[in-house]
Motif scaffolding. Structure first.
Motif, PDB file in Angstrom:
ATOM      1  N   MET A  43       0.837  -1.226   0.000  1.00 17.46           N
ATOM      2  CA  MET A  43       0.000   0.000   0.000  1.00 17.46           C
ATOM      3  C   MET A  43       0.855   1.253   0.000  1.00 17.46           C
ATOM      4  O   MET A  43       0.528   2.234  -0.646  1.00 17.46           O
ATOM      5  CB  MET A  43      -0.898  -0.011   1.227  1.00 17.46           C
ATOM      6  CG  MET A  43      -2.144  -0.802   0.983  1.00 17.46           C
ATOM      7  SD  MET A  43      -3.123  -0.858   2.465  1.00 17.46           S
ATOM      8  CE  MET A  43      -4.367  -1.988   1.940  1.00 17.46           C
ATOM      9  N   ALA A  44       1.915   1.144   0.800  1.00 22.16           N
ATOM     10  CA  ALA A  44       2.803   2.312   0.853  1.00 22.16           C
ATOM     11  C   ALA A  44       3.346   2.608  -0.540  1.00 22.16           C
ATOM     12  O   ALA A  44       3.356   3.780  -0.976  1.00 22.16           O
ATOM     13  CB  ALA A  44       3.945   2.045   1.822  1.00 22.16           C
ATOM     14  N   THR A  45       3.772   1.526  -1.207  1.00 19.25           N
ATOM     15  CA  THR A  45       4.269   1.759  -2.583  1.00 19.25           C
ATOM     16  C   THR A  45       3.136   2.288  -3.467  1.00 19.25           C
ATOM     17  O   THR A  45       3.331   3.212  -4.261  1.00 19.25           O
ATOM     18  CB  THR A  45       4.868   0.462  -3.181  1.00 19.25           C
ATOM     19  OG1 THR A  45       3.988  -0.620  -2.891  1.00 19.25           O
ATOM     20  CG2 THR A  45       6.252   0.168  -2.657  1.00 19.25           C
ATOM     21  N   ARG A  96      -9.842   6.642  -5.183  1.00 23.31           N
ATOM     22  CA  ARG A  96      -8.706   5.710  -5.066  1.00 23.31           C
ATOM     23  C   ARG A  96      -7.856   6.017  -3.807  1.00 23.31           C
ATOM     24  O   ARG A  96      -7.429   5.107  -3.096  1.00 23.31           O
ATOM     25  CB  ARG A  96      -7.814   5.824  -6.295  1.00 23.31           C
ATOM     26  CG  ARG A  96      -8.279   4.944  -7.417  1.00 23.31           C
ATOM     27  CD  ARG A  96      -7.193   4.931  -8.474  1.00 23.31           C
ATOM     28  NE  ARG A  96      -7.618   4.201  -9.641  1.00 23.31           N
ATOM     29  CZ  ARG A  96      -6.875   4.121 -10.722  1.00 23.31           C
ATOM     30  NH1 ARG A  96      -5.690   4.721 -10.769  1.00 23.31           N
ATOM     31  NH2 ARG A  96      -7.297   3.451 -11.762  1.00 23.31           N
ATOM     32  N   LEU A  97      -7.679   7.283  -3.571  1.00 24.86           N
ATOM     33  CA  LEU A  97      -6.899   7.701  -2.400  1.00 24.86           C
ATOM     34  C   LEU A  97      -7.579   7.249  -1.106  1.00 24.86           C
ATOM     35  O   LEU A  97      -6.942   6.708  -0.206  1.00 24.86           O
ATOM     36  CB  LEU A  97      -6.768   9.240  -2.418  1.00 24.86           C
ATOM     37  CG  LEU A  97      -5.758   9.818  -1.422  1.00 24.86           C
ATOM     38  CD1 LEU A  97      -4.347   9.391  -1.771  1.00 24.86           C
ATOM     39  CD2 LEU A  97      -5.861  11.329  -1.394  1.00 24.86           C
ATOM     40  N   SER A 138     -12.171  13.119 -13.695  1.00 25.35           N
ATOM     41  CA  SER A 138     -10.905  12.433 -13.348  1.00 25.35           C
ATOM     42  C   SER A 138     -10.492  12.748 -11.881  1.00 25.35           C
ATOM     43  O   SER A 138      -9.954  11.889 -11.153  1.00 25.35           O
ATOM     44  CB  SER A 138      -9.777  12.816 -14.307  1.00 25.35           C
ATOM     45  OG  SER A 138      -9.491  14.191 -14.219  1.00 25.35           O
ATOM     46  N   PHE A 139     -10.804  13.902 -11.381  1.00 22.46           N
ATOM     47  CA  PHE A 139     -10.500  14.281 -10.008  1.00 22.46           C
ATOM     48  C   PHE A 139     -11.247  13.397  -8.996  1.00 22.46           C
ATOM     49  O   PHE A 139     -10.677  12.889  -8.022  1.00 22.46           O
ATOM     50  CB  PHE A 139     -10.880  15.760  -9.829  1.00 22.46           C
ATOM     51  CG  PHE A 139     -10.411  16.303  -8.508  1.00 22.46           C
ATOM     52  CD1 PHE A 139      -9.042  16.526  -8.290  1.00 22.46           C
ATOM     53  CD2 PHE A 139     -11.329  16.577  -7.494  1.00 22.46           C
ATOM     54  CE1 PHE A 139      -8.639  17.010  -7.091  1.00 22.46           C
ATOM     55  CE2 PHE A 139     -10.892  17.060  -6.293  1.00 22.46           C
ATOM     56  CZ  PHE A 139      -9.517  17.285  -6.075  1.00 22.46           C
ATOM     57  N   ALA A 140     -12.483  13.192  -9.265  1.00 23.31           N
ATOM     58  CA  ALA A 140     -13.308  12.337  -8.390  1.00 23.31           C
ATOM     59  C   ALA A 140     -12.753  10.907  -8.345  1.00 23.31           C
ATOM     60  O   ALA A 140     -12.691  10.252  -7.286  1.00 23.31           O
ATOM     61  CB  ALA A 140     -14.755  12.329  -8.901  1.00 23.31           C
ATOM     62  N   LEU A 186       0.350   6.315  -6.130  1.00 22.73           N
ATOM     63  CA  LEU A 186      -0.847   7.171  -6.207  1.00 22.73           C
ATOM     64  C   LEU A 186      -0.473   8.639  -6.070  1.00 22.73           C
ATOM     65  O   LEU A 186      -1.021   9.496  -6.774  1.00 22.73           O
ATOM     66  CB  LEU A 186      -1.834   6.782  -5.105  1.00 22.73           C
ATOM     67  CG  LEU A 186      -2.610   5.483  -5.334  1.00 22.73           C
ATOM     68  CD1 LEU A 186      -3.400   5.105  -4.096  1.00 22.73           C
ATOM     69  CD2 LEU A 186      -3.586   5.627  -6.503  1.00 22.73           C
ATOM     70  N   GLU A 187       0.469   8.851  -5.146  1.00 20.66           N
ATOM     71  CA  GLU A 187       0.941  10.224  -4.938  1.00 20.66           C
ATOM     72  C   GLU A 187       1.489  10.800  -6.256  1.00 20.66           C
ATOM     73  O   GLU A 187       1.152  11.923  -6.670  1.00 20.66           O
ATOM     74  CB  GLU A 187       2.037  10.201  -3.874  1.00 20.66           C
ATOM     75  CG  GLU A 187       2.233  11.473  -3.109  1.00 20.66           C
ATOM     76  CD  GLU A 187       1.116  11.776  -2.102  1.00 20.66           C
ATOM     77  OE1 GLU A 187       0.683  12.932  -2.073  1.00 20.66           O
ATOM     78  OE2 GLU A 187       0.683  10.842  -1.338  1.00 20.66           O
TER      79      GLU A 187
END
Ligand SMILES: Nc1ncnc2c1ncn2[C@@H]1O[C@H](COP(=O)(O)OP(=O)(O)O)[C@@H](O)[C@H]1O
Ligand SMILES: [Mg+2]
Length: 829
Positions: free
Chosen positions: A406-408, A444-445, A437-439, A413-414
């Protein structure tokens, strides 16, 4: 022995020498003691006393002219007497007279009578008696003596003397020139000397009257005649004396004969005696030989007797030995028979007991089977738990991996987010596309964060579960554990070592066998029993503190997990309690170091811990603070229990925040110093008081808001050696009583806990009162029984091991309650 008389008789010389005296003596009194010595004076005295007419007597008669009784020479001659003073000087007639008088016989006699006896005594006497012409007598003292001999004939004195003496002188001076004559004193006219042998008429007249001269010659002639007759008388007297002397000689001869005979007799006697002596010597020799022969005989007989006695003795001793052997055999037979009987009885008893035991064993087997079943259940539970634990651990690992993923993913994601943001900027013109696309990105975040949170929760849950599982594992091991440690011998000076064995040292290390003290059996045999003991763990002398700590580190972990833990060191003084607890690599420093390490690691898991230490001493049922050096300001320490938190605090006791590892060492040193101040004999005091190191551990989890509070008590008990009240007095008595009491009380508390008794007598002693929450409930107790390896301490060693066995036996009982505890805890959780 010869008498002096004999000796004299045998010695002719002595006889000869004494002849004159003998003569004088015999002449006077004819005394038989003729052989005795007589002095001159004695001799003279006797001569005076003598009745025999002596020369002196003759002289006296001649010398004393005034004596009327006696006739003068002139009277005797019938002629007129001339006065003495008118006496003519010595004439040749005097010389003639001398020649006549000094006849050979008299001279010889005188010579025979030893001339030694001089007239020295007689002469002066004579001169003094006469008183005339002392010059003559003094100048010629021995003229007469020379012709007559001593004492027998005293010199003629008075008128006669000059006529005798002078011619003598003259006769001597015939050949010599004469310087002056005696005549010269009569007149100076007389200057012609006359030859001594020639008569006066032949001399020339020289003017003197012839008649007168004739008269003179006649007178002289008369005098001469008179003198001659006197001489004759003298001679007769002498002859008589000689005769007497002869008689005397004969007598003496006869006496000598007698003496000789006697001497011979004595000689003979002596010979006889000598013979007798020889005979006696011979007899003696013979007797001696006889005696020796007898002696030899006797000794032979004696030897024979001794041999006989020895033979008898041997026979007797053999007989006695035989009897003894027979008796012994009989006794042995008797004993054997008795023994057989006893054996049969015992065998019967054993059979009975075996039967009983069989029945009991069946019961035990049944219960054992039940227990085994229980154990199997527990084992399966444990296995389940273990598998659960491993499963959980696997899950944990998976979750960790997930978290990592998840961290990766998060990173990705970051990155993606950033890219998207760029795209947003880029697509600002086209807002609808942009907002879609923002939503998407936001969703996902949220998803990723949710996954991360889940993973963290799972990790914390896993730590809590690990704690529970670990505690359950500890409980299954038993809440009261007993371990034994034997210290090594410190050198030969300590004395002999006892025989201690470790039969399972290579496998489970739980057994110890001690060869006990000497015991006397009913048959009088001395033997030593081997006493086996079994504990949770036994540490041989070669084991170091490090290995010991490995075994207790799980309990320290329990304390960190929020449990109360108590570790005791029990044993006699010198068995190694302090060495195990407080030495630089002992349990106290090691425990604190481990706690620091663990605390540091737990920080990752959101756990923060605080650690506080205090050090107290229980002495004479009183609590003393070992960290407070100021004796004066000492306030009484008081025990306070928090029943809800199951925690104990000691009021007025100094606590030190142990935020670094060095602080523990400082604390131990301070405690040691304070103990030294408290008692001059620190070591003695330390062995007669209990010291308790209390470590309080409080942990908080910032994430889960969990809190745990555990206590680790490390107790160095007072020496367990049996102290007799009878030998102690006063302060010592009190000390002894309190040690005995507190140790007994500790045993009682552990036993009550083991039995699961509803009442545990904590308050019976200060020590158990202080440790109340560390001894019961969910707390964990470990008792080290320390053992000295020395033979001298064997009795105490066995006592300690028996006490530890009692404590160890409560262990099974505790296991029972553990089940309850597990249930309790499972219900709690
Ligand atoms: N395991 C051991 N190894 C080496 N020396 C030991 C050991 N145990 C005890 N000793 C020594 O034995 C002596 C007595 O031990 P100590 O701990 O003072 O006994 P206690 O406290 O029971 O009276 C001390 O000199 C100590 O150093
Ligand atoms: Mg000690």
């Amino acid at each position: 022995m010869e008498s002096s008389e004999n000796r004299n008789a045998l010695n002719p010389a002595s006889t000869k020498l004494r002849l004159p005296t003998t003569y004088a003596a015999t002449a006077t009194a004819t005394a038989p003691t003729g052989l005795k010595e007589i002095s001159d004076s004695q001799s003279n005295a006797r001569a005076q006393m003598s009745s025999i007419p002596t020369k002196r007597a003759a002289n006296d008669s001649a010398v004393a002219p005034p004596d009327a009784k006696r006739k003068t020479l002139v009277e005797r001659a019938g002629e007129p007497i001339q006065p003495k003073s008118q006496l003519p000087a010595p004439t040749p007639t005097s010389a003639f007279l001398t020649g006549t008088i000094s006849g050979a016989s008299i001279v010889q006699l005188a010579n025979a009578r030893n001339a030694n006896k001089t007239t020295a005594t007689a002469l002066p006497r004579a001169s003094s008696a006469t008183g005339h012409r002392p010059t003559y007598s003094s100048t010629n003292p021995s003229s007469f003596t020379k012709s007559l001999g001593p004492s027998s004939r005293p010199p003629v004195t008075g008128l006669r003397q000059p006529s005798f003496n002078q011619p003598t002188n003259r006769s001597r001076s015939i050949s010599k020139p004469r310087p002056a004559t005696s005549m010269s004193s009569h007149g100076p006219s007389r200057d012609v000397s006359v030859a001594p042998t020639q008569p006066a008429p032949t001399q020339p007249p020289n003017g003197i009257d012839v008649d007168e001269r004739l008269n003179e010659v006649d007178a002289e002639w008369k005098v001469m005649k008179e003198a001659f007759s006197i001489s004759l008388q003298d001679k007769k007297a002498m002859e008589t004396a000689v005769q007497m002397a002869k008689n005397q000689v004969d007598t003496l001869e006869a006496e000598r004969q007698k003496l000789n005979e006697r001497n011979e007799l004595l000689q003979k006697e002596m010979d006889a005696l000598r013979q007798q002596f020889q005979q006696l010597t011979l007899t003696l020799e013979r007797q001696k030989m006889d005696h020796e022969y007898q002696l030899q005989n006797k000794s032979r007989e004696h030897e024979h007797e001794v041999q006989e006695l020895q033979r008898k003795l041997k026979q007797e001793s053999e007989r006695l030995q035989r009897i003894n052997r027979e008796e012994k055999d009989a006794f042995e037979r008797q004993c054997r028979a008795d023994l057989e009987g006893e054996k049969a009885k015992a065998a019967k008893e054993v059979r009975d007991l075996r039967l009983k035991l069989g029945a009991e064993q069946q019961d035990i087997n049944k219960s054992l089977l039940e227990k085994e079943r229980e154990l199997r259940q527990l084992q399966s539970q444990l296995d389940d738990l273990r598998s659960e634990l491993s499963q959980e651990q696997k899950n944990k690992r998976a979750l960790q991996e997930q978290i990592n993923e998840m961290a990766t993913t998060n990173g990705k994601l970051e990155a993606r987010n950033q890219g998207l943001r760029a795209q947003i900027d880029f697509l600002e013109s086209d807002s609808k596309q942009q907002s879609d696309s923002f939503a998407q990105i936001e969703a996902r975040l949220r998803e990723a964060l949710e996954i991360a949170e889940n993973a963290k929760q799972k990790l914390i849950k896993e730590e809590t579960e690990r704690r529970i599982l670990f505690n359950k594992y500890q409980e299954l091991k038993g809440n009261i554990r007993v371990m034994c440690r034997v210290r090594p011998a410190l050198g030969k000076s300590e004395g002999n070592e006892a025989k201690i064995m470790f039969p399972d040292a290579k496998t489970s290390s739980a057994q110890i066998e001690v060869t006990g003290l000497e015991e006397k059996s009913s048959f009088g045999n001395i033997n030593r029993k081997v006493l086996p003991f079994e504990f949770d763990r036994v540490f041989a002398p070669s084991v170091h503190n490090e290995e010991i700590f490995d075994e207790i580190s799980q309990l320290v972990q329990s304390a960190l997990d929020g449990y109360n833990v108590c570790i005791f060191c029990y044993g006699q003084t010198g068995s190694g309690k302090t060495y195990t607890m407080s030495s630089p690599d002992g349990m106290i420093p090691r425990a604190t170091h481990m706690i620091y390490d663990t605390i540091t690691k737990l920080r990752e898991k959101s756990w923060t811990y605080t650690m506080e230490g205090s050090f107290v001493e229980v002495y004479n049922e009183e609590l003393n603070d070992l960290l407070d050096g100021s004796n004066n300001s000492k306030k009484k320490l008081e025990i306070r229990h928090d029943d809800v938190r199951k925690q104990t605090t000691v009021l007025n006791c100094k606590t030190v925040a142990l935020d670094s590892a060095d602080k523990v060492e400082m604390m131990l040193k301070q405690a040691q110093n304070n103990r030294s101040v408290a008692a001059t004999k620190a070591n003695e005091r330390s062995s007669r008081s209990h010291s308790v190191f209390i470590l309080k551990l409080v942990g908080e989890n910032s994430v889960t808001n969990e809190r745990c509070e555990g206590t680790l008590n490390l107790v160095d008990l007072a020496g367990s050696e049996r102290l007799k009240h009878s030998q102690a007095e006063g302060e010592r008595m009190k000390e002894t009583q309190s040690i005995n009491k507190s140790l007994a009380c500790l045993g009682d508390v552990i036993e009550a806990l083991g039995r699961g008794s509803s009442h545990v007598p904590y308050r019976n002693s200060k020590l158990t009162h202080l440790l109340q929450y560390s001894l019961g409930g969910n707390s964990k107790t470990l008792m080290f029984v320390m053992v000295s390896p020395l033979e001298a301490h064997l009795k105490e060693t066995i006592t300690s091991l028996r006490f530890a066995t009692k404590v160890h036996n409560t262990h099974i009982g505790t296991a029972k309650s553990t089940k309850k505890a597990i249930k309790d805890r499972s219900s709690e959780s």
